[in-house]
Design a protein around this motif. Structure first.
Motif, PDB file in Angstrom:
ATOM      1  N   GLY A 356       0.833  -1.194   0.000  1.00 43.34           N
ATOM      2  CA  GLY A 356       0.000   0.000   0.000  1.00 43.34           C
ATOM      3  C   GLY A 356       0.868   1.244   0.000  1.00 43.34           C
ATOM      4  N   VAL A 357       0.267   2.349  -0.412  1.00 41.42           N
ATOM      5  CA  VAL A 357       1.011   3.600  -0.510  1.00 41.42           C
ATOM      6  C   VAL A 357       1.361   4.133   0.873  1.00 41.42           C
ATOM      7  N   HIS A 358       2.645   4.388   1.109  1.00 40.83           N
ATOM      8  CA  HIS A 358       3.096   4.956   2.371  1.00 40.83           C
ATOM      9  C   HIS A 358       4.580   5.278   2.275  1.00 40.83           C
ATOM     10  N   LEU A 359       5.071   5.982   3.258  1.00 43.17           N
ATOM     11  CA  LEU A 359       6.509   6.167   3.435  1.00 43.17           C
ATOM     12  C   LEU A 359       6.981   5.238   4.542  1.00 43.17           C
ATOM     13  N   HIS A 360       7.984   4.437   4.250  1.00 41.93           N
ATOM     14  CA  HIS A 360       8.678   3.684   5.302  1.00 41.93           C
ATOM     15  C   HIS A 360       9.867   4.547   5.716  1.00 41.93           C
ATOM     16  N   PHE A 361       9.849   5.001   6.970  1.00 41.84           N
ATOM     17  CA  PHE A 361      10.854   5.955   7.450  1.00 41.84           C
ATOM     18  C   PHE A 361      11.679   5.310   8.556  1.00 41.84           C
ATOM     19  N   GLU A 362      12.992   5.334   8.392  1.00 42.59           N
ATOM     20  CA  GLU A 362      13.898   4.760   9.387  1.00 42.59           C
ATOM     21  C   GLU A 362      14.874   5.812   9.905  1.00 42.59           C
ATOM     22  N   VAL A 363      15.259   5.648  11.150  1.00 40.20           N
ATOM     23  CA  VAL A 363      16.368   6.388  11.738  1.00 40.20           C
ATOM     24  C   VAL A 363      17.395   5.359  12.187  1.00 40.20           C
ATOM     25  N   ARG A 364      18.657   5.562  11.836  1.00 41.67           N
ATOM     26  CA  ARG A 364      19.728   4.635  12.218  1.00 41.67           C
ATOM     27  C   ARG A 364      20.849   5.395  12.917  1.00 41.67           C
ATOM     28  N   GLN A 365      21.332   4.796  13.984  1.00 39.96           N
ATOM     29  CA  GLN A 365      22.449   5.353  14.744  1.00 39.96           C
ATOM     30  C   GLN A 365      23.598   4.372  14.650  1.00 39.96           C
ATOM     31  N   ASP A 366      24.707   4.803  14.064  1.00 37.37           N
ATOM     32  CA  ASP A 366      25.873   3.943  13.855  1.00 37.37           C
ATOM     33  C   ASP A 366      25.493   2.630  13.169  1.00 37.37           C
ATOM     34  N   GLY A 367      24.568   2.730  12.219  1.00 36.70           N
ATOM     35  CA  GLY A 367      24.171   1.580  11.419  1.00 36.70           C
ATOM     36  C   GLY A 367      23.052   0.746  11.984  1.00 36.70           C
ATOM     37  N   ALA A 368      22.710   0.931  13.273  1.00 39.65           N
ATOM     38  CA  ALA A 368      21.642   0.153  13.904  1.00 39.65           C
ATOM     39  C   ALA A 368      20.356   0.961  13.926  1.00 39.65           C
ATOM     40  N   SER A 369      19.240   0.333  13.567  1.00 39.62           N
ATOM     41  CA  SER A 369      17.971   1.044  13.561  1.00 39.62           C
ATOM     42  C   SER A 369      17.506   1.358  14.982  1.00 39.62           C
ATOM     43  N   VAL A 370      16.831   2.503  15.118  1.00 38.59           N
ATOM     44  CA  VAL A 370      16.213   2.892  16.385  1.00 38.59           C
ATOM     45  C   VAL A 370      14.776   3.268  16.094  1.00 38.59           C
ATOM     46  N   ASP A 371      13.950   3.254  17.111  1.00 38.71           N
ATOM     47  CA  ASP A 371      12.548   3.613  16.940  1.00 38.71           C
ATOM     48  C   ASP A 371      12.453   5.101  16.618  1.00 38.71           C
ATOM     49  N   PRO A 372      11.957   5.461  15.423  1.00 41.38           N
ATOM     50  CA  PRO A 372      11.910   6.879  15.053  1.00 41.38           C
ATOM     51  C   PRO A 372      10.970   7.715  15.913  1.00 41.38           C
ATOM     52  N   VAL A 373       9.939   7.093  16.497  1.00 38.36           N
ATOM     53  CA  VAL A 373       8.951   7.883  17.233  1.00 38.36           C
ATOM     54  C   VAL A 373       9.557   8.552  18.466  1.00 38.36           C
ATOM     55  N   PRO A 374      10.144   7.810  19.415  1.00 35.90           N
ATOM     56  CA  PRO A 374      10.758   8.491  20.554  1.00 35.90           C
ATOM     57  C   PRO A 374      12.002   9.285  20.162  1.00 35.90           C
TER      58      PRO A 374
END
Length: 389
Positions: A356-374
């Motif tokens: 479905g249409v959406h943006l998948h948005f990621e935040v990564r710190q030193d290569g490891a993903s973190v929860d973008p919301v907090p």
């Protein structure tokens, strides 16, 4: 307005070539002020951080055509209609017929239908009302008619879900148009009426000047996209003014899936869903690391059986922080480019491993993903805030 079923998946697949920008002649900055709504106040900055908005789309920010003012959504749908014609190898007259039809039927807007027509049974009304579940620009109630062309699922045009896709709607129209004898030479209103079978069959002629001018504006971009669907498209939406060092919400819409386990794997970001081709902006200052198709194909929607992010943009913000923007219908930046927060980087789509249409948005710190919301909340951005799409 009735007709036969729309084209099969092969034709539909090619239709995702509509990722082009509108011609540079469009006055793309006319509606900039409509884009900016305050979202959050960053404690370290005095200015309000503007939110991403879908008031601008891949079609531009509005234009005056044949004396008629068309907004961003109308121009976006008009570009889609032209792009689908070019992708199918049709000529500019096909687009002109379709644009005149769409303006007469819906003013070139994706209309849902609440099923309130007295002509429908209770069951038919319930099915028709499911159109409200899909992105739409307004509401209609004419029988079971939906979308820019007011096509009817009861008349065999397709399912409600299919008809609420603007590309499918255009495909369905052209599938019928090419079956009309001598459609390339008959008067526009005759060709349109042969497709639509409307009670107001002569009405389409009124919008022929508008449709011809629209086609002249949009056709070069449509042809360019059909000839070379790969690579970045030109950015036609203005960027958002953002204070230096700020973070912003990357796109309008609603968070539909959060960070964490999903289907036996880690969902490494959040999904923000809005209308197709809603603009996506850089969440902070950075450098483009990736701007590419990361799946087997990106010229059409993907599926759960397809691996990868589809069209992906990744930004490096320094300090080990990167952000990823996945499933884009198109991207507007190139690797190595330096971008400011609020720069247009792409548009919402459903390429790659997506349904479905959406943006998948990621935040990564030193290569490891973190929860973008907090993570973004600590920087004054509430992803769960209500932001109109």
């Amino acid at each position: 307005m009735s007709g036969t079923a729309a084209r099969a998946a092969e034709s539909y697949a090619r239709a995702w070539l509509w990722r082009a920008a509108a011609p540079c002649a469009l006055p793309v900055f006319a509606g900039l002020t409509l884009l900016l709504i305050p979202l959050a106040v960053i404690g370290a900055h005095e200015a309000s951080t503007p939110t991403a908005s879908s008031a601008c789309s891949i079609g531009g920010t509005g234009a005056t055509v044949a004396g008629i003012e068309l907004d961003a959504l109308q121009m976006g749908h008009a570009q889609t209609i032209a792009d689908v014609a070019a992708a199918r190898g049709l000529d500019a007259y096909a687009a002109t017929v379709a644009l005149a039809t769409a303006y007469q039927e819906s003013r070139v807007r994706m209309l849902a239908n609440d099923g309130s027509s007295p002509e429908l049974t209770g069951e038919q009304a319930a099915v028709t009302a499911t159109s409200l579940q899909y992105p739409h620009d307004g509401l209609g109630s004419d029988h079971d008619s939906v979308n820019t062309f007011q096509q009817r699922w009861l008349a065999g045009w397709g399912t409600v879900a299919q008809l609420m896709d603007p590309v499918y709607a255009a495909e369905a129209f052209y599938a019928r148009l090419v079956e009309v004898p001598n459609w390339q030479t008959v008067p526009l209103t005759q060709a349109a009426q042969a497709v639509q079978i409307s009670a107001a069959g002569d009405a389409y002629a009124r919008w022929e000047p508008l449709a011809r001018e629209l086609t002249a504006m949009l056709w070069p971009a449509a042809q360019a996209t059909a000839a070379d669907p790969g690579g970045a498209v030109a950015g036609v939406c203005p960027g958002l003014p953002v204070a230096a060092g700020s973070w912003i919400r990357p796109t309008a819409g609603t968070v539909t899936s959060g960070y964490g386990p999903r289907g036996g794997a880690l969902h490494a970001g959040v999904d923000i869903a809005g209308p197709r081709d809603s603009p996506i902006y850089a969440a902070a200052d950075g450098t483009v690391v990736i701007a590419a198709c990361t799946s087997a194909y990106c010229d059409r929607d993907g599926s759960l059986s397809l691996a990868g992010y589809g069209n992906l943009v990744e930004l490096d913000h320094g300090g080990g922080v990167t952000t990823r923007y996945g499933h884009l219908s198109a991207y507007t930046v190139t690797a190595g480019e330096r971008v400011a927060a609020g720069t247009l980087v792409g548009f919402q789509g459903s390429t790659g491993n997506s349904t479905g249409v959406h943006l998948h948005f990621e935040v990564r710190q030193d290569g490891a993903s973190v929860d973008p919301v907090p993570w973004l909340a600590d920087r004054g951005v509430d992803l769960h805030a209500s932001v109109a799409a």
